[in-house]
Design a protein around this motif. Structure first.
Motif, mmCIF file in Angstrom:
data_model
loop_
_atom_site.group_PDB
_atom_site.id
_atom_site.type_symbol
_atom_site.label_atom_id
_atom_site.label_comp_id
_atom_site.label_asym_id
_atom_site.label_seq_id
_atom_site.Cartn_x
_atom_site.Cartn_y
_atom_site.Cartn_z
ATOM 1 N N MET A 166 0.984 -1.063 -0.059
ATOM 2 C CA MET A 166 0.136 0.073 -0.160
ATOM 3 C C MET A 166 0.845 1.195 -0.132
ATOM 4 O O MET A 166 0.393 2.346 -0.574
ATOM 5 C CB MET A 166 -0.833 0.008 1.367
ATOM 6 C CG MET A 166 -2.156 -1.234 0.956
ATOM 7 S SD MET A 166 -3.042 -0.812 -0.140
ATOM 8 C CE MET A 166 -3.889 0.644 0.101
ATOM 9 N N THR A 167 2.128 1.202 0.751
ATOM 10 C CA THR A 167 2.973 2.276 0.603
ATOM 11 C C THR A 167 3.499 2.459 -0.611
ATOM 12 O O THR A 167 3.651 3.607 -0.986
ATOM 13 C CB THR A 167 4.086 2.039 1.750
ATOM 14 O OG1 THR A 167 3.492 1.755 2.942
ATOM 15 C CG2 THR A 167 5.012 3.077 1.665
ATOM 16 N N LEU A 168 3.959 1.553 -1.285
ATOM 17 C CA LEU A 168 4.378 1.798 -2.673
ATOM 18 C C LEU A 168 3.372 2.316 -3.530
ATOM 19 O O LEU A 168 3.738 3.123 -4.444
ATOM 20 C CB LEU A 168 4.737 0.313 -3.246
ATOM 21 C CG LEU A 168 6.157 -0.398 -2.533
ATOM 22 C CD1 LEU A 168 6.361 -1.544 -3.206
ATOM 23 C CD2 LEU A 168 7.464 0.588 -2.621
ATOM 24 N N ILE A 169 2.346 1.940 -3.533
ATOM 25 C CA ILE A 169 1.199 2.413 -4.216
ATOM 26 C C ILE A 169 1.055 3.915 -4.047
ATOM 27 O O ILE A 169 0.652 4.706 -4.884
ATOM 28 C CB ILE A 169 -0.161 1.698 -4.107
ATOM 29 C CG1 ILE A 169 -0.040 0.197 -4.638
ATOM 30 C CG2 ILE A 169 -1.462 2.281 -4.913
ATOM 31 C CD1 ILE A 169 -1.539 -0.694 -4.297
ATOM 32 N N ALA A 170 0.712 4.157 -2.746
ATOM 33 C CA ALA A 170 0.691 5.545 -2.413
ATOM 34 C C ALA A 170 1.963 6.481 -2.920
ATOM 35 O O ALA A 170 1.663 7.477 -3.450
ATOM 36 C CB ALA A 170 0.640 5.829 -0.931
ATOM 37 N N GLU A 171 3.005 5.973 -2.698
ATOM 38 C CA GLU A 171 4.183 6.781 -3.332
ATOM 39 C C GLU A 171 4.035 6.726 -4.807
ATOM 40 O O GLU A 171 4.265 8.192 -5.294
ATOM 41 C CB GLU A 171 5.449 5.955 -2.946
ATOM 42 C CG GLU A 171 5.958 5.970 -1.440
ATOM 43 C CD GLU A 171 6.766 7.160 -1.109
ATOM 44 O OE1 GLU A 171 6.839 8.099 -1.745
ATOM 45 O OE2 GLU A 171 6.867 7.437 0.167
ATOM 46 N N PHE A 191 1.637 10.391 -3.163
ATOM 47 C CA PHE A 191 1.300 10.635 -1.566
ATOM 48 C C PHE A 191 2.723 10.171 -1.003
ATOM 49 O O PHE A 191 2.843 9.110 -0.926
ATOM 50 C CB PHE A 191 0.170 9.855 -1.189
ATOM 51 C CG PHE A 191 -1.086 10.315 -1.676
ATOM 52 C CD1 PHE A 191 -1.843 11.677 -1.340
ATOM 53 C CD2 PHE A 191 -1.474 9.477 -3.058
ATOM 54 C CE1 PHE A 191 -2.719 12.094 -1.962
ATOM 55 C CE2 PHE A 191 -2.930 10.151 -3.485
ATOM 56 C CZ PHE A 191 -3.490 11.116 -3.083
ATOM 57 N N HIS A 192 3.235 11.209 -0.431
ATOM 58 C CA HIS A 192 4.752 10.686 0.328
ATOM 59 C C HIS A 192 4.223 10.279 1.808
ATOM 60 O O HIS A 192 3.641 11.031 2.405
ATOM 61 C CB HIS A 192 5.601 12.007 0.379
ATOM 62 C CG HIS A 192 6.680 11.867 1.238
ATOM 63 N ND1 HIS A 192 7.766 10.807 0.741
ATOM 64 C CD2 HIS A 192 7.214 12.220 2.325
ATOM 65 C CE1 HIS A 192 8.779 10.694 1.786
ATOM 66 N NE2 HIS A 192 8.547 11.486 2.921
ATOM 67 N N VAL A 193 4.828 9.063 2.001
ATOM 68 C CA VAL A 193 4.631 8.442 3.315
ATOM 69 C C VAL A 193 6.012 8.465 3.887
ATOM 70 O O VAL A 193 6.847 7.578 3.497
ATOM 71 C CB VAL A 193 4.044 7.001 3.104
ATOM 72 C CG1 VAL A 193 3.713 6.287 4.522
ATOM 73 C CG2 VAL A 193 2.754 6.993 2.236
ATOM 74 N N PRO A 194 6.218 8.944 5.100
ATOM 75 C CA PRO A 194 7.616 8.899 5.716
ATOM 76 C C PRO A 194 7.931 7.530 6.135
ATOM 77 O O PRO A 194 7.168 6.802 6.615
ATOM 78 C CB PRO A 194 7.260 9.981 6.850
ATOM 79 C CG PRO A 194 6.167 10.828 6.604
ATOM 80 C CD PRO A 194 5.301 9.967 5.883
ATOM 81 N N LYS A 195 9.078 6.937 5.690
ATOM 82 C CA LYS A 195 9.442 5.816 5.822
ATOM 83 C C LYS A 195 9.618 5.458 7.465
ATOM 84 O O LYS A 195 9.597 4.362 7.645
ATOM 85 C CB LYS A 195 10.866 5.305 5.202
ATOM 86 C CG LYS A 195 10.677 5.360 3.676
ATOM 87 C CD LYS A 195 10.102 4.102 3.404
ATOM 88 C CE LYS A 195 9.942 3.946 1.598
ATOM 89 N NZ LYS A 195 9.603 5.060 0.881
ATOM 90 N N GLY A 196 10.145 6.552 8.152
ATOM 91 C CA GLY A 196 10.119 6.371 9.369
ATOM 92 C C GLY A 196 8.938 5.845 10.249
ATOM 93 O O GLY A 196 8.869 4.954 11.199
ATOM 94 N N TYR A 197 7.699 6.267 9.894
ATOM 95 C CA TYR A 197 6.278 5.898 10.489
ATOM 96 C C TYR A 197 6.317 4.378 10.131
ATOM 97 O O TYR A 197 5.650 3.783 11.073
ATOM 98 C CB TYR A 197 5.233 6.822 9.672
ATOM 99 C CG TYR A 197 5.206 8.150 10.150
ATOM 100 C CD1 TYR A 197 5.918 8.573 11.592
ATOM 101 C CD2 TYR A 197 4.435 9.279 9.709
ATOM 102 C CE1 TYR A 197 5.764 10.124 11.785
ATOM 103 C CE2 TYR A 197 4.503 10.468 9.870
ATOM 104 C CZ TYR A 197 5.214 10.993 10.945
ATOM 105 O OH TYR A 197 5.339 12.170 11.245
ATOM 106 N N ILE A 198 6.395 4.037 8.818
ATOM 107 C CA ILE A 198 6.248 2.438 8.663
ATOM 108 C C ILE A 198 7.106 1.736 9.185
ATOM 109 O O ILE A 198 6.521 0.726 9.906
ATOM 110 C CB ILE A 198 6.797 2.310 6.887
ATOM 111 C CG1 ILE A 198 5.818 3.234 6.220
ATOM 112 C CG2 ILE A 198 6.552 1.154 6.682
ATOM 113 C CD1 ILE A 198 4.333 2.975 6.217
#
Length: 257
Positions: free
Chosen positions: A207-212, A216-223
């Motif tokens: 889901m993160t890859l799709i968002a990226e 939509f930038h998803v901070p990797k630290g949160y993940i």
């Protein structure tokens, strides 16, 4: 000789060493996603094929990263807009991330469904016989290697301009993956509940890859903080189950003399 002299000009620069250390850490962390997928997939193979599949998968990951580093100029161009859809520009990198994310979501969902409802369409219980072929496993590993490699190299390019630092960081990260893959795979195999957690990680990564890819930038630290916290909770659950199992064992309930 002049090429190699320029290749190592950064050695006397303290900031370059900081960049190298930072990039090594980032590449190792990014490699965790790749490692989890390889571990889950190869555990579905016959035992005699697992080590070979892991080595091929990680070897291909190293080869892809080194080849991509050799074409850094082309890799950078992958971030250039290719077309615009709904006022959102899309590049080749975005498309690759979206396709890779969809594949991860599909694969993780399929494996979760099999774990939760291990029955075929006729209502018969599916046996634990391995259904994944060696070639099929290697193909899927190579497909995700490509996605993670492109993301890894683009991250490296954004961190430093020194090609030597990029090469060293990538090689160190892949060697770390090679050393960790067998212990990680054995740990997952010995602890079935970890498989569900790892599949959930893959679903989240997909889901993160799709968002990226959608911009939509998803901070990797949160993940990774979320993944670390979930892993800690599962480790505590495992310790609790083992303590309860030990308390119920015969040696803890000997008859009175």
């Amino acid at each position: 000789m002049e090429f190699f002299a320029g290749f190592f000009d950064w050695i006397n620069d303290p900031t370059a060493w900081v960049a190298l250390l930072t990039l090594v850490v980032i590449e190792v962390v990014l490699g965790i996603d790749n490692l989890i997928f390889i571990s889950i997939l190869t555990n579905k193979l016959p035992p005699e094929h697992r080590v070979s599949a892991r080595r091929i998968g990680i070897g291909a990951a190293l080869l892809m990263r080194l080849l991509l580093l050799a074409t850094v100029a082309w890799i950078v161009q992958l971030t250039n807009p290719l077309f615009t859809l709904f006022d959102q520009p899309f590049s080749w990198r975005d498309i690759i991330l979206i396709v890779g994310g969809l594949f991860l979501v599909w694969k993780a969902t399929k494996e979760i469904h099999h774990s939760v409802d291990p029955q075929d369409s006729k209502g018969n219980m599916v046996s634990d016989v391995v259904t994944l072929s060696f070639a099929g496993a290697v193909f899927q590993i190579l497909l995700l290697d490509l996605v993670f490699s492109i993301d890894s190299i683009i991250t490296a390019v954004g961190m430093t301009d020194e090609i030597a630092i990029m090469y060293i960081a990538v090689i160190v990260a892949v060697v770390a993956m090679l050393l960790a893959v067998n212990p990680l795979s054995r740990f997952i195999e010995r602890n079935p509940t970890i498989v569900m957690l790892a599949l959930a990680f893959l679903l989240m990564i997909g889901m993160t890859l799709i968002a990226e890819g959608m911009g939509f930038h998803v901070p990797k630290g949160y993940i990774y903080v979320a993944m670390g916290f979930s892993a800690l909770v599962e480790i505590l659950n495992m310790l609790s189950r083992r303590r309860r199992a030990g308390a119920r064992s015969p040696q803890h309930s000997l008859p009175d003399s």
